[in-house]
Write a protein that holds these residues in place. Structure first.
Motif, mmCIF file in Angstrom:
data_model
loop_
_atom_site.group_PDB
_atom_site.id
_atom_site.type_symbol
_atom_site.label_atom_id
_atom_site.label_comp_id
_atom_site.label_asym_id
_atom_site.label_seq_id
_atom_site.Cartn_x
_atom_site.Cartn_y
_atom_site.Cartn_z
ATOM 1 N N UNK A 49 0.918 -1.265 -0.024
ATOM 2 C CA UNK A 49 -0.112 0.099 0.063
ATOM 3 C C UNK A 49 0.940 1.136 0.014
ATOM 4 N N UNK A 50 0.229 2.502 -0.201
ATOM 5 C CA UNK A 50 1.060 3.646 -0.263
ATOM 6 C C UNK A 50 1.046 4.152 1.281
ATOM 7 N N UNK A 51 2.122 4.370 1.893
ATOM 8 C CA UNK A 51 2.217 4.720 3.085
ATOM 9 C C UNK A 51 1.852 6.250 3.405
ATOM 10 N N UNK A 52 1.148 6.787 4.288
ATOM 11 C CA UNK A 52 0.951 8.220 4.365
ATOM 12 C C UNK A 52 1.983 8.689 5.346
ATOM 13 N N UNK A 53 2.447 7.944 6.295
ATOM 14 C CA UNK A 53 3.297 8.474 7.483
ATOM 15 C C UNK A 53 4.331 7.305 7.555
ATOM 16 N N UNK A 54 5.785 7.938 8.117
ATOM 17 C CA UNK A 54 6.678 7.215 8.570
ATOM 18 C C UNK A 54 6.813 7.362 10.162
ATOM 19 N N UNK A 55 6.967 6.355 10.736
ATOM 20 C CA UNK A 55 6.967 6.410 12.391
ATOM 21 C C UNK A 55 7.925 5.205 12.531
ATOM 22 N N UNK A 56 9.124 5.519 13.137
ATOM 23 C CA UNK A 56 9.975 4.555 13.500
ATOM 24 C C UNK A 56 11.094 4.863 14.392
ATOM 25 N N UNK A 57 11.496 3.844 15.014
ATOM 26 C CA UNK A 57 12.859 3.953 15.813
ATOM 27 C C UNK A 57 14.123 3.408 14.986
ATOM 28 N N UNK A 58 14.552 4.442 14.486
ATOM 29 C CA UNK A 58 15.616 4.104 13.374
ATOM 30 C C UNK A 58 16.998 3.831 13.851
ATOM 31 N N UNK A 59 17.870 2.830 13.290
ATOM 32 C CA UNK A 59 19.170 2.706 13.763
ATOM 33 C C UNK A 59 19.924 3.963 13.320
ATOM 34 N N UNK A 60 20.618 4.252 14.461
ATOM 35 C CA UNK A 60 21.310 5.485 14.537
ATOM 36 C C UNK A 60 22.427 5.684 13.001
ATOM 37 N N UNK A 61 23.137 4.495 12.772
ATOM 38 C CA UNK A 61 24.044 4.829 11.467
ATOM 39 C C UNK A 61 23.689 4.963 10.114
ATOM 40 N N UNK A 62 22.207 4.633 10.102
ATOM 41 C CA UNK A 62 21.558 4.950 8.649
ATOM 42 C C UNK A 62 20.263 5.907 8.898
#
Length: 278
Positions: free
Chosen positions: A115-128
Motif C-alpha cells: 500500500x502507499x504509506x502516508x506516514x513514517x513512524x520508526x525507531x531508526x538505527x543510528x548509523x543509517x
C-alpha cells in the motif's frame, strides 16, 4: 486496549529467538510502554492512515501503532525478527492490519510495498537514520508526515536552520522535502540494551516543492558546499562548477555573495545556485 510489550516480554522474546542485539544493525529495543504510547500520540496517526515502520524489531512500537486503528507496513531487514513479528501481533490483536516486508529500507521502492504509506513512524538505527529518511521521502511521494527516533546529534542536524553549528547536508536535504523539528528527548533507560548515546524524536511534514530545479542537481550543490565547510562558496564549489571563477559567476548570477559560506544559506538559496548552472 492492546497489550504492549514490557521489559519481561522483550527479554522473553529475545531469548526465544536467540536474538542478541547488534551494533551493526543498530538494534536497541524500546521496552517501556509509556514511551511507545508517547511516540504514537506525537505521531498523530490513526484509522485511515497507512504507517510505514522501519526496523520494528520485536514489535514494541508496532503494537502501539496498530492500537490506533492504522494499517502498518513494517520493513525489517532481520529475517528472524521479520518472521516472528506477525505472531507477536496475532497474540495481542491487530494482525489483519499488519504487513511485514523483509527488506532493506535503503533499497525499497513503492512497488515493494502493499500500500502507499502516508506516514513514517520508526525507531531508526543510528548509523543509517538520515539516508533512510531521505531515501523514503524520495521513493514514496505518498509520505506526507513522519516521526522518527534517532540519536540526539542526528536529530539536531536534521532540524537545524541556517547559521546553526549543527546545520549541514542533512538539514538542507530534508528541508527540500519539508519542515523538520525536534519534538522530544527520549531517555536511555527505555531501551534494551541501554545505548551509550542520547535519543530524540524528530517530526517532519512534507511541504511544497522548493523550486522546479532538479533535486539531484540541487543536492550536488549542497554536497559540494559542505565538503569544505571552512571555505567560501566560491572555493568550495570550484570542483562542482569546474573552476573557482565559474563558481563565482554562478553565485553572482544567483544573487549570492561568493564570499558566503554554505552554512549561511537556506535551501531556497541553494536552489537558486543550482538553477543558475542549468
Amino acid at each position: 486496549m492492546t497489550e504492549l510489550l514490557g521489559p519481561a516480554e522483550i527479554r522473553a522474546l529475545a531469548a526465544e529467538l536467540d536474538v542478541r542485539p547488534t551494533k551493526k544493525l543498530g538494534q536497541n529495543f524500546v521496552h517501556d510502554p509509556n514511551t511507545v504510547r508517547r511516540i504514537v500520540d506525537l505521531s498523530r496517526v490513526g484509522e485511515g492512515d497507512v504507517v510505514l515502520e522501519v526496523g520494528p524489531g520485536l514489535g514494541s512500537l508496532t503494537l502501539g501503532l496498530l492500537a490506533t486503528g492504522a494499517e502498518v507496513v513494517a520493513v525489517e531487514i532481520d529475517p528472524v525478527l521479520a518472521g516472528r513479528l506477525p505472531n507477536t501481533v496475532a497474540e495481542r490483536g491487530g494482525a489483519e492490519r499488519l504487513t511485514v516486508v523483509g527488506a532493506d529500507a535503503l533499497r525499497i521502492t513503492a512497488d515493494d510495498l502493499p500500500a502507499r504509506p502516508t506516514a513514517l513512524v520508526a525507531n531508526l538505527p543510528y548509523n543509517v537514520a538520515v539516508p533512510v529518511v531521505l531515501h523514503l521521502l524520495a521513493e514514496l511521494p505518498s509520505l506526507t508526515s513522519g516521526l522518527v527516533m534517532v540519536q540526539t546529534e542526528v536529530a539536531d542536524r536534521m532540524a537545524a536552520g541556517p547559521g546553526s553549528r549543527t546545520y549541514g547536508v542533512p538539514s538542507v536535504k530534508l528541508a527540500w522535502y519539508g519542515k523538520a523539528r525536534k519534538v522530544a528527548a527520549v531517555p536511555r533507560a527505555v531501551f534494551w540494551p541501554v545505548p551509550n548515546v542520547d535519543s530524540a524524536l524528530v517530526a517532519f511534514e512534507r511541504g511544497d516543492v522548493v523550486s522546479p530545479v532538479d533535486r539531484e542537481r540541487l543536492f550536488a550543490v549542497v554536497d559540494a558546499a559542505f565538503s569544505q565547510r571552512r571555505k567560501t562558496l566560491r572555493a568550495a564549489l570550484a570542483s562542482w562548477a569546474g573552476s573557482a571563477e565559474r563558481a563565482g559567476e554562478l553565485l553572482e548570477k544567483a544573487g549570492i555573495d561568493p564570499k558566503t559560506r554554505g552554512e549561511q544559506l537556506d535551501v531556497h538559496q541553494f536552489a537558486r545556485i543550482a538553477a543558475a548552472a542549468g
